[in-house]
Scaffold this motif. Structure first.
Motif, PDB file in Angstrom:
ATOM      1  N   UNK A 253      12.628   1.784   0.778  1.00 38.95           N
ATOM      2  CA  UNK A 253      12.416   1.247  -0.577  1.00 38.95           C
ATOM      3  C   UNK A 253      11.910   2.373  -1.488  1.00 38.95           C
ATOM      4  N   UNK A 254      12.554   2.538  -2.651  1.00 36.70           N
ATOM      5  CA  UNK A 254      12.145   3.605  -3.573  1.00 36.70           C
ATOM      6  C   UNK A 254      10.854   3.256  -4.296  1.00 36.70           C
ATOM      7  N   UNK A 255      10.708   1.974  -4.656  1.00 34.13           N
ATOM      8  CA  UNK A 255       9.486   1.540  -5.361  1.00 34.13           C
ATOM      9  C   UNK A 255       8.931   0.323  -4.638  1.00 34.13           C
ATOM     10  N   UNK A 256       7.935   0.588  -3.798  1.00 33.12           N
ATOM     11  CA  UNK A 256       7.334  -0.474  -2.998  1.00 33.12           C
ATOM     12  C   UNK A 256       5.989  -0.855  -3.627  1.00 33.12           C
ATOM     13  N   UNK A 257       5.819  -2.144  -3.941  1.00 31.63           N
ATOM     14  CA  UNK A 257       4.602  -2.580  -4.645  1.00 31.63           C
ATOM     15  C   UNK A 257       3.955  -3.771  -3.935  1.00 31.63           C
ATOM     16  N   UNK A 258       2.728  -4.038  -4.351  1.00 29.01           N
ATOM     17  CA  UNK A 258       2.062  -5.265  -3.927  1.00 29.01           C
ATOM     18  C   UNK A 258       1.345  -5.840  -5.150  1.00 29.01           C
ATOM     19  N   UNK A 259       0.632  -6.948  -4.957  1.00 28.87           N
ATOM     20  CA  UNK A 259      -0.081  -7.499  -6.117  1.00 28.87           C
ATOM     21  C   UNK A 259      -1.513  -6.990  -6.210  1.00 28.87           C
ATOM     22  N   UNK A 265      -5.165  -3.269   1.700  1.00 24.24           N
ATOM     23  CA  UNK A 265      -6.002  -2.448   2.590  1.00 24.24           C
ATOM     24  C   UNK A 265      -6.824  -3.341   3.513  1.00 24.24           C
ATOM     25  N   UNK A 266      -7.372  -4.418   2.931  1.00 23.27           N
ATOM     26  CA  UNK A 266      -8.177  -5.351   3.726  1.00 23.27           C
ATOM     27  C   UNK A 266      -7.325  -5.941   4.872  1.00 23.27           C
ATOM     28  N   UNK A 267      -6.092  -6.362   4.535  1.00 24.18           N
ATOM     29  CA  UNK A 267      -5.211  -6.917   5.569  1.00 24.18           C
ATOM     30  C   UNK A 267      -4.913  -5.888   6.662  1.00 24.18           C
ATOM     31  N   UNK A 268      -4.768  -4.627   6.252  1.00 28.18           N
ATOM     32  CA  UNK A 268      -4.499  -3.584   7.261  1.00 28.18           C
ATOM     33  C   UNK A 268      -5.661  -3.497   8.246  1.00 28.18           C
ATOM     34  N   UNK A 269      -6.915  -3.656   7.731  1.00 23.46           N
ATOM     35  CA  UNK A 269      -8.073  -3.527   8.628  1.00 23.46           C
ATOM     36  C   UNK A 269      -8.118  -4.664   9.644  1.00 23.46           C
ATOM     37  N   UNK A 270      -7.464  -5.796   9.336  1.00 23.38           N
ATOM     38  CA  UNK A 270      -7.466  -6.891  10.314  1.00 23.38           C
ATOM     39  C   UNK A 270      -6.130  -6.961  11.075  1.00 23.38           C
ATOM     40  N   UNK A 271      -5.354  -5.879  11.045  1.00 20.86           N
ATOM     41  CA  UNK A 271      -4.206  -5.763  11.942  1.00 20.86           C
ATOM     42  C   UNK A 271      -2.829  -6.004  11.354  1.00 20.86           C
ATOM     43  N   UNK A 272      -2.744  -6.356  10.054  1.00 20.63           N
ATOM     44  CA  UNK A 272      -1.423  -6.586   9.451  1.00 20.63           C
ATOM     45  C   UNK A 272      -0.805  -5.259   8.976  1.00 20.63           C
ATOM     46  N   UNK A 273       0.477  -5.304   8.667  1.00 24.97           N
ATOM     47  CA  UNK A 273       1.204  -4.225   7.956  1.00 24.97           C
ATOM     48  C   UNK A 273       1.225  -2.896   8.714  1.00 24.97           C
ATOM     49  N   UNK A 274       1.456  -2.993  10.034  1.00 23.01           N
ATOM     50  CA  UNK A 274       1.431  -1.764  10.855  1.00 23.01           C
ATOM     51  C   UNK A 274       2.534  -0.786  10.451  1.00 23.01           C
ATOM     52  N   UNK A 275       3.719  -1.320  10.056  1.00 23.95           N
ATOM     53  CA  UNK A 275       4.827  -0.414   9.708  1.00 23.95           C
ATOM     54  C   UNK A 275       5.150  -0.449   8.221  1.00 23.95           C
ATOM     55  N   UNK A 276       4.205  -0.960   7.431  1.00 28.68           N
ATOM     56  CA  UNK A 276       4.451  -1.124   5.990  1.00 28.68           C
ATOM     57  C   UNK A 276       3.951   0.101   5.229  1.00 28.68           C
ATOM     58  N   UNK A 277       4.807   0.699   4.385  1.00 25.04           N
ATOM     59  CA  UNK A 277       4.371   1.895   3.650  1.00 25.04           C
ATOM     60  C   UNK A 277       3.301   1.576   2.612  1.00 25.04           C
ATOM     61  N   UNK A 278       2.713   2.631   2.084  1.00 22.31           N
ATOM     62  CA  UNK A 278       1.684   2.502   1.052  1.00 22.31           C
ATOM     63  C   UNK A 278       2.361   2.201  -0.291  1.00 22.31           C
ATOM     64  N   UNK A 279       1.946   1.136  -1.005  1.00 19.54           N
ATOM     65  CA  UNK A 279       2.556   0.867  -2.320  1.00 19.54           C
ATOM     66  C   UNK A 279       2.255   1.993  -3.308  1.00 19.54           C
TER      67      UNK A 279
END
Ligand SMILES: NC(=O)c1ccc[n+]([C@@H]2O[C@H](COP(=O)([O-])OP(=O)(O)OC[C@H]3O[C@@H](n4cnc5c(N)ncnc54)[C@H](O)[C@@H]3O)[C@@H](O)[C@H]2O)c1
Length: 334
Positions: A253-259, A265-279
């Motif tokens: 994805x060229x432009x990856x965003x979140x809300x 970041x909080x979700x990452x600390x509880x184990x989500x988004x292991x292969x998800x790039x940084x928005x």
């Protein structure tokens, strides 16, 4: 401005209770919901919204009950949503999503409304994706793909047709009966749009310029969407986080965003988004003009919106006001 309380004293404090049916009767229109969200995201981008990451409890595997507070000063909206998502509920005839929302007076903190949050959750999520698409999708997008023909599949179809000249929708659900029901309902609601059922996710993802994935969110995702399925120029909204998208497809994805970057970041600390790039940006930064949206017609863009308390609080006061005007709900003593 005091929204809920006018001339009340300690002895006669009341709140308005709005049931699920009451909120449905208000049936706030999608252009208004999208507009309210745009205001809220602009204010968030300017750093003025109070929005702590959502704490939750987990009584069953893959299920959650989240506490979602927010304060949006320009909309005079302060409150909290207490919402659950239980994927095993639908076979029991119970809703997947359920919960309550409380609105508090911004000057006194006193609660003035309690309402069912099912309708708001369904519609504000579709509207947030549509708002992301407004900044990240090609305005001439005519084809839409829906993976997961449930509540979100429906509200997203409605929200995106509000902003885009959609002519054809490719729909897939793992349950053929859910797919057929969705198509029959949507054909009735949007007779000018062609709805096509497909037998696998790839047939939808490869043919569209707007893509929505909305299957149940899994603690341990089993993604199927591969690299190169999403075409250059397409926009996707992953309402179900990374449940459908392989890491190899996400890094393309060229432009990856979140809300909200902090919540991701909080979700990452509880184990989500292991292969998800940084928005590269969150939606508030884009709406406030601090970061660009789509820059070329060939970019692949994506919103992985997590669903913010702010979305609910942007919409709830207007529902409250319309409900009061319509004489809906039950007044209860505090
Ligand atoms: N990010 C947010 O802001 C936000 C907000 C609300 C809901 N959600 C998420 O949206 C998703 C959908 O919610 P909903 O209320 O529409 O649920 P729903 O139960 O109404 O619909 C889900 C649909 O997905 C189908 N499905 C299950 N596995 C599938 C698969 N592998 N492929 C295709 N379809 C599949 C089900 O048969 C069902 O029809 C959930 O993951 C929910 O947690 C996200």
């Amino acid at each position: 401005m005091i929204l809920g309380y006018k001339g009340e004293t300690m002895s006669n404090l009341h709140l308005l209770y709005l049931s699920r049916q009451d909120v449905e009767k208000v049936a706030l229109d999608l252009p208004t919901i999208i507009e309210l969200l745009e205001k809220a995201f602009r204010e968030k981008g300017q750093g003025k919204v109070e929005l702590p990451p959502k704490p939750g409890i987990h009584t069953q595997p893959n299920a959650f009950i989240h506490a979602m507070p927010a304060y949006i000063p320009s909309l005079h909206s302060a409150g909290i949503k207490w919402v659950s998502g239980y994927p095993d509920n639908p076979p029991k005839g119970l809703p997947y999503i359920s919960g309550l929302l409380i609105l508090n007076d911004e000057e006194t903190g006193i609660p003035y409304a309690v309402m069912d949050c099912t309708w708001i959750t369904a519609y504000r999520t579709g509207a947030a994706s549509a708002l992301s698409a407004k900044y990240l999708a090609r305005p001439d997008s005519k084809t839409l793909g829906i993976l997961g023909c449930g509540v979100q599949g429906r509200t997203h179809t409605e929200a995106l047709t509000t902003l885009f000249p959609i002519e054809r929708v490719y729909a897939y659900d793992i349950l053929p009966e859910a797919q057929e029901k969705f198509i029959a309902e949507m054909r009735q609601k949007f007779p000018a749009i062609e709805f096509i059922g497909v037998s696998n996710p790839k047939a939808a993802v490869t043919q569209i310029t707007l893509m929505i994935t909305a299957r149940p969110i899994l603690d341990h995702p089993t993604p199927t969407i591969e690299k190169d399925w999403l075409q250059p120029g397409a926009f996707a909204s992953a309402v179900d986080f990374d449940s459908y998208w392989k890491g190899e497809a996400l890094v393309q994805i060229d432009r990856f965003t979140t809300d909200d970057l902090a919540q991701m970041e909080y979700y990452r600390t509880v184990g989500y988004f292991k292969e998800t790039p940084q928005p590269y940006a969150d939606l508030g930064e884009i709406v406030a003009g601090k970061k660009p949206g789509r820059l070329s017609p060939t970019e692949r863009t994506m919103a992985m919106n997590l669903g913010l308390a702010m979305d609910d609080m942007a919409v709830a006061p207007t529902i409250y006001q319309r409900a009061k005007e319509m004489g809906l709900g039950v007044v209860l003593p505090l």
